[in-house]
Design an enzyme around this catalytic site. Structure first.
Site, PDB file in Angstrom:
ATOM      1  N   ARG A 333       0.801  -1.225   0.000  1.00 45.25           N
ATOM      2  CA  ARG A 333       0.000   0.000   0.000  1.00 45.25           C
ATOM      3  C   ARG A 333       0.840   1.285   0.000  1.00 45.25           C
ATOM      4  NH1 ARG A 333      -3.129   1.564   3.442  1.00 45.25           N
ATOM      5  NH2 ARG A 333      -4.776   2.332   2.051  1.00 45.25           N
ATOM      6  N   CYS A 367      14.405  -4.554  -4.623  1.00 44.90           N
ATOM      7  CA  CYS A 367      15.276  -3.726  -5.460  1.00 44.90           C
ATOM      8  C   CYS A 367      14.452  -2.696  -6.242  1.00 44.90           C
ATOM      9  CB  CYS A 367      16.083  -4.614  -6.406  1.00 44.90           C
ATOM     10  SG  CYS A 367      17.397  -3.735  -7.258  1.00 44.90           S
TER      11      CYS A 367
END
Length: 464
Positions: A333, A367
């Protein structure tokens, strides 16, 4: 069990017992979702008291954990499902077909095949459709059961533009075409039972005017449908057309969705549910149908926390970066909606020595530069090995978790009657790669979706 009158209208992250949460991490590992079922029940009772004259469905997509579904079903909630998988979960949680609504949005063929099969065993199941195409596809499969029409009233609200559904073209039939579509469906033998719409998710106090206008439009539409019934005798046209108009009404229910927001920030006030309920009834007006609502977030958001271990603390140029083992694969979120979640250092709270408060950026192991839970937030100075709690994680937390970077999804624990139990085990890398091994070993599972039937030729598709 705490009476709803004695429970707070919002549970802040600071109210959770730090020692208990620390014990859960010690026993079950990290990252870890924790859901307090007693709080889920309290939230249901509070909303049911504000809407005593409404049918309440739980929007399963907020948190589909079986324990949550069972608890809410025991309290009296029906279950609103956005997929065949959620319908299967609802039935497995003990709901009967009459307590389940399947709300289809461009449903895949596999879903419709499974739903129609389930309908044969559960004839009181209600299917909500948002397009005439879906009605055609159901008819092609022999479905002529309970049908609700999702309409698009042209007004939306919510905490982010990506969840404001009421005006988005993707959702529902334009309201001005609803009566014609309902009449046609009734003429084809469907049991037309309701109309439905949903303004959006996470509606806040300052958006209640939009919610009120949305509900008023649904009330107007319900009365228009009733007027079509009353006018049917004077209409010109075939007897079948008049019978179709009569079959449209009276509707059993008008479903105005959910979307009731919860306060994520510490200084936000909770919704005044009594005022919301009064405004909803006033805006809807007199209708010859039952009001239905379908909250999701309201029941589970503040009943859940995400616990995560600190593995790295790094002094950067402009901030201190706190690296944790949860990330956007665990709770997406903040990255997806720029959503705020409160964060608490449990270890610092349990530490006898008071720590200096400094600005810190809490970041996950993915990443991606967007893999952060907060930036430059004032928190007690964090140390490697600390445990952080991320609040209001009960809604759209695990449900939106994923396996990006080949990361297994976390475990889930539920609290009930003073005890904790494992509700969902932690995934392993083997779980992530299992479908590939099965494909390489010549398994046929790639031709099906779990236990759902293969794609039907009804939709002119082929399994590849």
């Amino acid at each position: 069990m705490t009476d709803v009158a004695d429970s707070p209208s919002v549970r802040r992250l600071s109210a959770w017992d730090a020692a208990e949460l620390q014990t859960l991490v010690d026993e079950y590992g990290s990252p870890l979702y924790v859901l307090d079922l007693e709080r889920v029940r309290q939230n249901y009772r509070r909303l049911a008291a504000a809407f005593p004259d409404a049918d309440i469905l739980y929007a399963v997509k907020a948190n589909a954990l079986g324990d949550a579904l069972a608890a809410l079903h025991e309290e009296g909630a029906g279950l609103e499902c956005a997929s065949a998988g959620e319908v299967q979960r609802a039935l497995e949680a003990g709901a009967s077909g009459s307590e389940v609504h399947y709300t289809a949005v461009n449903p895949p063929a596999r879903d419709l095949d499974w739903i129609v099969d389930a309908w044969h065993d559960n004839p009181e199941l209600t299917v909500t459709v948002g397009s005439e195409d879906t009605i055609d596809r159901l008819a092609d499969r022999g479905y002529d059961g309970r049908l609700c029409l999702r309409v698009n009233p042209g007004i939306g609200a919510g905490h982010h533009e990506k969840v404001q559904t009421g005006a988005a073209a993707k959702f529902g039939v334009p309201a001005e075409r609803a009566v014609d579509v309902l009449e046609d469906a009734a003429d084809r033998g469907f049991d037309v039972v309701g109309i439905h719409s949903h303004v959006g998710s996470g509606v806040s106090s300052d958006q209640l005017d939009s919610h009120r206008e949305f509900v008023a439009r649904m009330g107007d539409l319900a009365r228009e449908v009733s007027e079509a019934l009353r006018a049917s005798d004077s209409r010109t046209g075939s007897e079948a057309t008049r019978e179709a108009s009569e079959a449209v009404g009276p509707l059993e229910f008008v479903d105005v969705g959910g979307g009731f927001g919860v306060p994520y920030r510490e200084d936000e006030a909770p919704l005044d549910l009594a005022s919301v309920a009064d405004a909803t009834r006033e805006a809807l007006g007199e209708i010859d149908a039952r009001l239905t609502i379908e909250p999701g977030r309201y029941f589970v958001a503040d009943a859940g926390v995400l616990l995560t271990d600190v593995n790295t603390v790094k002094a950067a140029r402009d901030t201190t970066v706190v690296g944790v083992d949860a990330g956007m694969t665990t709770l997406i979120r903040p990255a997806m909606y720029d959503a705020y979640h409160p964060i608490r250092n449990l270890t610092a709270d349990l530490d006898a020595d008071e720590r200096e408060t400094i600005p810190q950026t809490v970041a996950g192991p993915i990443c991606e530069s967007g893999d952060v839970f907060c930036a430059d937030r004032e928190l007690p100075a964090t140390e490697r090995g600390d445990v952080l709690a991320i609040g209001n994680a009960g809604a759209y937390g695990y449900e939106m978790a994923n396996q990006y970077n080949s990361r297994p999804r976390p475990a889930s624990v539920v609290l009930e009657d003073g005890d904790a139990r494992l509700a969902r085990r932690r995934e392993t890398v083997d779980d992530v790669t299992q479908p590939e091994r099965e494909a390489h070993n010549g398994s046929e599972t790639d031709r099906k979706t779990d236990d759902h039937p293969a794609v039907s030729d009804t939709d002119n598709q082929r399994v590849r």
